[in-house]
Structure formats: structure tokens, C-alpha cells
Design a protein around this motif. Structure first.
Motif, PDB file in Angstrom:
ATOM      1  N   CYS A 216       3.638 111.822 -41.564  1.00 25.79           N
ATOM      2  CA  CYS A 216       4.810 111.191 -42.184  1.00 25.79           C
ATOM      3  C   CYS A 216       5.084 109.840 -41.534  1.00 25.79           C
ATOM      4  O   CYS A 216       5.395 108.867 -42.211  1.00 25.79           O
ATOM      5  CB  CYS A 216       6.040 112.078 -42.027  1.00 25.79           C
ATOM      6  SG  CYS A 216       6.011 113.544 -43.039  1.00 25.79           S
ATOM      7  N   ARG A 217       4.970 109.807 -40.207  1.00 22.99           N
ATOM      8  CA  ARG A 217       5.265 108.563 -39.505  1.00 22.99           C
ATOM      9  C   ARG A 217       4.225 107.503 -39.837  1.00 22.99           C
ATOM     10  O   ARG A 217       4.556 106.335 -40.032  1.00 22.99           O
ATOM     11  CB  ARG A 217       5.313 108.817 -37.996  1.00 22.99           C
ATOM     12  CG  ARG A 217       5.688 107.583 -37.195  1.00 22.99           C
ATOM     13  CD  ARG A 217       6.082 107.922 -35.787  1.00 22.99           C
ATOM     14  NE  ARG A 217       4.966 108.109 -34.894  1.00 22.99           N
ATOM     15  CZ  ARG A 217       4.376 107.109 -34.211  1.00 22.99           C
ATOM     16  NH1 ARG A 217       4.802 105.875 -34.357  1.00 22.99           N
ATOM     17  NH2 ARG A 217       3.367 107.350 -33.412  1.00 22.99           N
ATOM     18  N   TYR A 219       2.542 107.168 -42.519  1.00 22.13           N
ATOM     19  CA  TYR A 219       2.640 106.708 -43.900  1.00 22.13           C
ATOM     20  C   TYR A 219       4.047 106.230 -44.261  1.00 22.13           C
ATOM     21  O   TYR A 219       4.267 105.769 -45.371  1.00 22.13           O
ATOM     22  CB  TYR A 219       2.207 107.817 -44.859  1.00 22.13           C
ATOM     23  CG  TYR A 219       0.700 107.957 -44.948  1.00 22.13           C
ATOM     24  CD1 TYR A 219      -0.027 107.210 -45.871  1.00 22.13           C
ATOM     25  CD2 TYR A 219       0.013 108.803 -44.103  1.00 22.13           C
ATOM     26  CE1 TYR A 219      -1.401 107.326 -45.942  1.00 22.13           C
ATOM     27  CE2 TYR A 219      -1.366 108.926 -44.168  1.00 22.13           C
ATOM     28  CZ  TYR A 219      -2.067 108.178 -45.095  1.00 22.13           C
ATOM     29  OH  TYR A 219      -3.425 108.279 -45.168  1.00 22.13           O
ATOM     30  N   GLY A 220       4.996 106.388 -43.363  1.00 23.73           N
ATOM     31  CA  GLY A 220       6.356 105.958 -43.672  1.00 23.73           C
ATOM     32  C   GLY A 220       7.064 106.873 -44.655  1.00 23.73           C
ATOM     33  O   GLY A 220       7.952 106.433 -45.380  1.00 23.73           O
ATOM     34  N   ALA A 221       6.672 108.157 -44.688  1.00 25.29           N
ATOM     35  CA  ALA A 221       7.334 109.098 -45.594  1.00 25.29           C
ATOM     36  C   ALA A 221       8.728 109.418 -45.073  1.00 25.29           C
ATOM     37  O   ALA A 221       8.932 109.537 -43.868  1.00 25.29           O
ATOM     38  CB  ALA A 221       6.514 110.374 -45.724  1.00 25.29           C
ATOM     39  N   THR A 222       9.680 109.539 -45.974  1.00 22.75           N
ATOM     40  CA  THR A 222      11.062 109.823 -45.584  1.00 22.75           C
ATOM     41  C   THR A 222      11.633 110.908 -46.494  1.00 22.75           C
ATOM     42  O   THR A 222      10.925 111.456 -47.338  1.00 22.75           O
ATOM     43  CB  THR A 222      11.937 108.562 -45.684  1.00 22.75           C
ATOM     44  OG1 THR A 222      11.682 107.951 -46.935  1.00 22.75           O
ATOM     45  CG2 THR A 222      11.663 107.589 -44.563  1.00 22.75           C
ATOM     46  N   LEU A 226       9.926 114.274 -45.055  1.00 22.65           N
ATOM     47  CA  LEU A 226       9.975 114.102 -43.607  1.00 22.65           C
ATOM     48  C   LEU A 226      10.758 115.242 -42.948  1.00 22.65           C
ATOM     49  O   LEU A 226      10.334 115.806 -41.947  1.00 22.65           O
ATOM     50  CB  LEU A 226      10.620 112.749 -43.279  1.00 22.65           C
ATOM     51  CG  LEU A 226      10.758 112.364 -41.822  1.00 22.65           C
ATOM     52  CD1 LEU A 226       9.407 112.171 -41.185  1.00 22.65           C
ATOM     53  CD2 LEU A 226      11.576 111.092 -41.680  1.00 22.65           C
ATOM     54  N   TYR A 233      15.658 113.011 -39.716  1.00 21.05           N
ATOM     55  CA  TYR A 233      16.006 111.618 -39.987  1.00 21.05           C
ATOM     56  C   TYR A 233      16.642 111.545 -41.364  1.00 21.05           C
ATOM     57  O   TYR A 233      16.030 111.918 -42.375  1.00 21.05           O
ATOM     58  CB  TYR A 233      14.775 110.716 -39.923  1.00 21.05           C
ATOM     59  CG  TYR A 233      15.046 109.291 -40.355  1.00 21.05           C
ATOM     60  CD1 TYR A 233      15.769 108.436 -39.531  1.00 21.05           C
ATOM     61  CD2 TYR A 233      14.626 108.824 -41.589  1.00 21.05           C
ATOM     62  CE1 TYR A 233      16.048 107.149 -39.928  1.00 21.05           C
ATOM     63  CE2 TYR A 233      14.895 107.534 -41.990  1.00 21.05           C
ATOM     64  CZ  TYR A 233      15.607 106.693 -41.157  1.00 21.05           C
ATOM     65  OH  TYR A 233      15.885 105.417 -41.564  1.00 21.05           O
ATOM     66  N   VAL A 235      19.237 108.722 -43.404  1.00 15.42           N
ATOM     67  CA  VAL A 235      19.889 107.424 -43.260  1.00 15.42           C
ATOM     68  C   VAL A 235      21.401 107.600 -43.162  1.00 15.42           C
ATOM     69  O   VAL A 235      22.074 106.887 -42.416  1.00 15.42           O
ATOM     70  CB  VAL A 235      19.519 106.490 -44.435  1.00 15.42           C
ATOM     71  CG1 VAL A 235      20.143 105.123 -44.243  1.00 15.42           C
ATOM     72  CG2 VAL A 235      18.020 106.357 -44.554  1.00 15.42           C
ATOM     73  N   SER A 315      14.348 107.276 -48.014  1.00 16.55           N
ATOM     74  CA  SER A 315      15.002 106.036 -47.659  1.00 16.55           C
ATOM     75  C   SER A 315      14.703 104.955 -48.696  1.00 16.55           C
ATOM     76  O   SER A 315      13.578 104.482 -48.816  1.00 16.55           O
ATOM     77  CB  SER A 315      14.487 105.622 -46.279  1.00 16.55           C
ATOM     78  OG  SER A 315      14.909 104.335 -45.976  1.00 16.55           O
ATOM     79  N   PHE A 338       6.979 105.724 -53.233  1.00 23.38           N
ATOM     80  CA  PHE A 338       5.771 104.933 -52.986  1.00 23.38           C
ATOM     81  C   PHE A 338       5.130 105.369 -51.671  1.00 23.38           C
ATOM     82  O   PHE A 338       3.931 105.666 -51.606  1.00 23.38           O
ATOM     83  CB  PHE A 338       6.178 103.459 -52.938  1.00 23.38           C
ATOM     84  CG  PHE A 338       5.045 102.473 -52.852  1.00 23.38           C
ATOM     85  CD1 PHE A 338       4.434 102.007 -53.996  1.00 23.38           C
ATOM     86  CD2 PHE A 338       4.631 101.973 -51.630  1.00 23.38           C
ATOM     87  CE1 PHE A 338       3.409 101.071 -53.924  1.00 23.38           C
ATOM     88  CE2 PHE A 338       3.615 101.046 -51.548  1.00 23.38           C
ATOM     89  CZ  PHE A 338       2.997 100.587 -52.703  1.00 23.38           C
ATOM     90  N   SER A 339       5.942 105.448 -50.609  1.00 23.93           N
ATOM     91  CA  SER A 339       5.416 105.843 -49.303  1.00 23.93           C
ATOM     92  C   SER A 339       5.125 107.343 -49.251  1.00 23.93           C
ATOM     93  O   SER A 339       4.124 107.763 -48.686  1.00 23.93           O
ATOM     94  CB  SER A 339       6.406 105.473 -48.201  1.00 23.93           C
ATOM     95  OG  SER A 339       6.564 104.085 -48.153  1.00 23.93           O
ATOM     96  N   PHE A 341       4.194 109.260 -51.591  1.00 26.87           N
ATOM     97  CA  PHE A 341       3.003 109.598 -52.366  1.00 26.87           C
ATOM     98  C   PHE A 341       1.737 109.079 -51.700  1.00 26.87           C
ATOM     99  O   PHE A 341       0.657 109.635 -51.902  1.00 26.87           O
ATOM    100  CB  PHE A 341       3.141 109.039 -53.787  1.00 26.87           C
ATOM    101  CG  PHE A 341       2.016 109.434 -54.703  1.00 26.87           C
ATOM    102  CD1 PHE A 341       1.532 110.730 -54.720  1.00 26.87           C
ATOM    103  CD2 PHE A 341       1.449 108.519 -55.559  1.00 26.87           C
ATOM    104  CE1 PHE A 341       0.497 111.103 -55.557  1.00 26.87           C
ATOM    105  CE2 PHE A 341       0.413 108.878 -56.406  1.00 26.87           C
ATOM    106  CZ  PHE A 341      -0.064 110.175 -56.403  1.00 26.87           C
TER     107      PHE A 341
END
Lengths: 372, 151
Positions: A216-217, A219-222, A226, A233, A235, A315, A338-339, A341
Motif C-alpha cells: 500500500c505504501r 503504491y500510495g493506496a489509501t 489501506l 490512516y 485524513v 484520500s 487511481f493509486s 488500482f
């Protein structure tokens, strides 16, 4: 080629999933390289629904872009528009009346519940269960009716304005929302016994579609993806915005990282969102719902800012650059899907096709939001 | 504390002697980030490595076209999940030669962000595993977010 080289495992074939496929919930193509029932490679092909929202952001005034934000993630439209108006307010230094912020939180959280309900129904259809969709749409219908009564639309809301909201909520809305909270809470045990405890559902979800926290980290998955991998996490909690710090709610986290964990996160989030709405209805102050003296044609001073909200899928962010004119110099949209996927290709290698579809469904993708 | 750690990391591998080192603390409530820094374009991957080791995640890559200055800029948004801290790393390249290293071997999620920036602005990411259009049609030879685009 010798006979040994022609072992069955050396023979792969290409399978196109989409662009028109009921399990992709939108125009999405995945080019699968298959070894029998197992996936060797899955190359996502996106962009079929690309409308260049970022260019549209540059060639029209700030207010004219308002309806666009709800057409990216149309399932959680209010959450996107919340990000847009808050980013512009941050840039232009507009202070929003507290009542308006409360209304934003109430409507945005209702929208989150409706988004999760839609996801749940669609996800279960992916897994072959049709009945729960009818139940979730029944509940979702109540939310759409409530939101329609104050925003005027059922899906692609354009309700928030720079400096507040365009309509105050009335007593009918408050009473209707209270009774919806009661109803939704009474439905949760039914969902758990119908779906969560269902042995077929559990076998399709537990241990399937594993996503490690580290992936996740990278690829920036949130969002629920995540939090379903054990990372707390959110927001709303980590970078509080609007009036969220006033409310008592918890951030559901499940460490397993599988489809079941993501399902459980979203189910718990429905309960937490109802708690937020209930507290907001109790504590909503009287007062105006629109800031005074917000110019009709906004011209924020030169500058740049970034704003994030916790949308239903993670996010959602906007970076807006102003050069002092009536339209943004640059408007960047950071889409959570986007992230989320982008990790699909790595995580799905070596799994069964049927499990990949369960995994795809559990990511909760809204394709127009990926494509923008 | 975390500020000093990042500063040390950047001093060692990113700024070196020739660049003007600065790491500005910004107001999160006003700008949406806690720290902001500009690095030389050829060292964005070194910066990404420092951020990766500091447990940050890459959230987005934003391209910008500053046509008057004749430059194009990339903005890397990093976020730390444990704290919610945000760091913005900027790098700019000349419009005529918009090439810089890819960060996709450190953050594989950057692969799509970089393809998007390539689509919209025509950035060239050196070492990118798949530099083909992502959101635009496969035969697209235009860059719609460049300020001189007339479509």
C-alpha cells in the motif's frame, strides 16, 4: 521445440476482461495473460472514460468547475466537491460559517454510507449473490431521497459553494435523517447474518486478494484498502479538516489485508459515519449557511495549495495554483482509485481468475474517477 | 526531530555541494504540506529514496507548465501514514528538454503517475519501464496541459 518444452505450463493465452464486462463496473479493460485458470500477468488498460477534467479546470472560472468535481467519483460526489470547495476556500482565504461545515459533514457522511452500500451490493453481485443488492439499494434509496430533498439531485450533487452550502437543511431533513439512522442500525445485524456470516461469502473473501501494508505504501493506496491492511490512516483523523475534530468516531482497521478485511472496514465505517451524523445533528449551531461577501467571480491571490479529504475510496486531493485570474492556472486531481488500482497488477499475479475478480470488486473502483 | 532527520538525508544524497539546500517548513493549514523543498531534476530519484526510507508514501505527481519562464515543473507529494505529515518535493526542467529520472523503481505506484505526466505535459522519464500513453489514446502525440496547446 522439443516435447519437454511444450509442457502445459509453457502455454499461456491472452484473455481480455472488458472493456465491457459486468464485473468491471465501468469501461475498464484488463489484459490477462493466463496459464489455465491462473493469472500470469494482468495489465490494466485505462483511460476509456477520460474527459480531461484537469484541462476543464483551467479553462473555466472556479465556480463553473463546481459540477465537474461530482462527475469524477459520482458515487461519492459530495466528498469530492467538499475537497474542491475546501481547496478553493483555503486558497482564497474564505471562512465558512460553522453551520455550513456541520451541514457539509452530515451530507458528506450520508454520501459515504450510500457509497459503501452501493459498493456492498455490487461487490456481492460480483461474487454471485444477487439478493443483497436489492437490500442495499433499498437502504441507499432512503439516503438519495434525503439528499435530493435539500440538494436537488440524486447522484451528481452540486450542493457546496465557496463559503458554505446553497441550501439550509430543514426539519423534515433532520427528522428523516434521524429515522434513517435508526433504520440503518437495525439493518446492520441483518446484513451481518445474511452476508458476513455466509460461508460461501467467507470462502470467497478470507485469505483472498492479500495486500501487505508495505505494498500500500509503495503504491500510495489509501482508504479502506489501506485500513484493511492494518494501517490506521484516515485524513479525517490524521489531518483534520472541516469540523471533524469535534466528533467522536473511531477509524476501523483490520490487519489481514484480504478482501474480508476491506469488507469489514467498510461495514464498520457505515456505523461510524452514522455516529458522526447523529452527533452533528445534535450539535448543529444556528446561523448562516453561507459566508458573507464571497465575490461571484473569485480571483484568489497568486499562490498554491493542496487539500485532501477522506473520500469513500481514500484520500482525494486537489492541488490548485492561482495566478490571480478568475480561472486556476493549474488544477490537479489526485484520485484515490487511481493509486488503489495501480497495485492490482502486482498483487494478482499467480492467483486464480475467480479470486482476481473478488479482489477487483473489493478495491471499490469507480472507473470515471481513475480516468478523470 | 523528523525535520532534522530528513534534512540529514537530503544533505547526504540529494543536495550535495552545488545545489542551494533549503527545506522550508510550511503551514499545513494554509498550504497543505508541512515541508517543502526543491531539488535538482536529476536527483528526484535520490530524493524519493530518502523519503522512502523515512517511511513516506508517494501520493501524487503533479506536472506544471511555466511557459513564461520556459520551464516545466514536477511536484511530488509525499505523505507519512503514521503521522499524516506531508512533504512536497519540487523539481523543474527546461521546456525544450523535459527529461528527468523515473522514481518508479522506488515507488512502483509512480509508474502510472509518470505516464500521466508524460501524457499531459510530455515529460520524459529516463528509465521508465513502460513510457506509453495511459489516459490519452495510444497514438496521442499531443500534450493537452501544455500552455501552448491549441486543440
Amino acid at each position: 521445440m522439443s516435447i519437454d518444452d511444450q509442457s502445459i505450463h509453457a502455454e499461456t493465452f491472452i484473455l481480455n476482461l472488458g472493456p465491457q464486462h459486468p464485473a468491471t463496473h465501468g469501461v475498464l479493460r484488463i489484459k490477462l495473460t493466463m496459464d489455465g485458470e491462473y493469472i500470469v500477468d494482468a495489465e490494466p488498460v485505462i483511460g476509456y472514460g477520460h474527459r480531461m477534467h484537469e484541462k476543464m479546470g483551467e479553462n473555466r472560472s472556479y465556480a463553473k468547475f463546481l459540477p465537474n468535481a461530482s462527475r469524477m467519483d459520482y458515487v461519492g460526489a459530495l466528498l469530492n466537491t467538499h475537497c474542491h470547495v475546501a481547496a478553493v476556500e483555503r486558497l482564497a482565504g474564505i471562512t465558512v460559517p460553522e453551520r455550513a461545515e456541520f451541514i457539509r459533514v452530515i451530507t458528506a457522511e450520508l454520501n459515504r454510507v450510500s457509497s459503501h452500500l452501493l459498493w456492498m451490493g455490487a461487490f456481492l453481485v460480483d461474487l454471485g449473490a444477487f439478493t443483497p443488492l436489492l437490500y442495499t439499494f433499498d437502504d441507499r434509496e432512503d439516503i438519495l431521497d434525503l439528499l435530493e430533498s435539500i440538494t436537488g439531485s440524486r447522484l451528481t450533487y452540486c450542493y457546496y459553494r465557496f463559503g458554505g452550502v446553497c441550501n439550509d437543511i430543514d426539519d423534515d431533513f433532520i427528522a428523516g435523517t434521524r429515522s434513517f439512522i435508526e433504520r440503518m442500525r437495525s439493518r446492520m445485524p441483518m446484513y451481518h447474518s445474511l452476508v458476513t456470516e455466509n460461508i460461501i461469502f467467507r470462502k470467497r473473501c478470507e485469505g483472498i486478494g492479500g495486500v501487505p501494508a508495505e505494498t500500500c505504501r509503495r503504491y500510495g493506496a489509501t482508504g479502506p484498502v489501506l485500513r484493511g491492511s492494518g494501517v490506521c490512516y484516515d485524513v479525517r483523523r490524521n489531518e483534520p479538516y472541516s469540523v471533524y475534530p469535534l466528533f467522536d468516531f473511531s477509524v476501523p482497521v483490520y490487519p489481514e489485508g484480504d478482501c474480508m478485511a476491506r469488507y469489514r472496514v467498510r461495514m464498520d465505517e457505515i456505523v461510524e459515519s452514522l455516529r458522526i451524523v447523529e452527533q452533528a445533528l445534535e450539535r448543529i449551531p444556528a446561523g448562516p449557511v453561507m459566508a458573507e461577501k464571497v465575490p461571484l467571480i473569485l480571483k484568489p491571490a497568486r499562490g498554491e495549495c493542496y487539500f485532501n479529504v477522506e473520500a469513500a475510496r481514500g484520500s482525494f486531493g486537489m492541488r490548485i495554483v492561482s495566478d490571480g485570474l478568475d480561472a486556476p492556472y493549474r488544477l490537479k486531481v489526485r484520485s484515490p482509485c487511481f493509486s488503489n488500482f495501480s497495485l492490482f497488477r502486482e498483487c494478482v499475479r499467480g492467483t486464480l481468475l475467480a479470486d482476481a475478480l473478488a479482489f477487483l470488486g473489493s478495491l471499490d473502483l469507480v472507473i470515471p474517477e481513475i480516468d478523470r | 526531530m523528523w525535520f532534522d532527520d530528513l534534512k540529514d538525508g537530503f544533505s547526504e544524497s540529494v543536495w550535495q555541494e552545488d545545489a542551494a539546500p533549503y527545506l522550508v517548513e510550511t503551514n499545513h493549514a494554509a498550504r497543505g504540506a508541512d515541508l517543502e523543498t526543491t531539488v535538482p531534476a536529476e536527483r528526484v530519484a535520490d530524493a524519493a529514496r530518502v523519503m522512502y526510507e523515512a517511511m513516506f508514501s508517494l501520493e501524487a505527481i503533479t506536472g506544471m507548465d511555466w511557459i513564461v519562464e520556459g520551464r516545466m515543473e514536477l511536484v511530488y507529494d509525499y505523505v507519512q501514514f503514521s503521522s499524516g505529515r506531508r512533504v512536497t518535493v519540487r523539481a523543474s526542467v527546461p521546456r525544450e528538454a523535459p527529461g528527468l529520472p523515473t522514481v518508479s523503481m522506488i515507488y512502483p505506484g509512480a509508474e502510472w503517475h509518470e505516464r500521466e505526466a508524460r501524457d499531459f505535459f510530455g515529460f520524459i522519464f529516463i528509465g521508465h519501464p513502460d513510457p506509453t500513453p495511459l489516459l490519452l489514446p495510444e497514438d496521442a502525440d499531443f500534450h493537452p496541459l501544455r500552455k501552448d496547446f491549441t486543440g
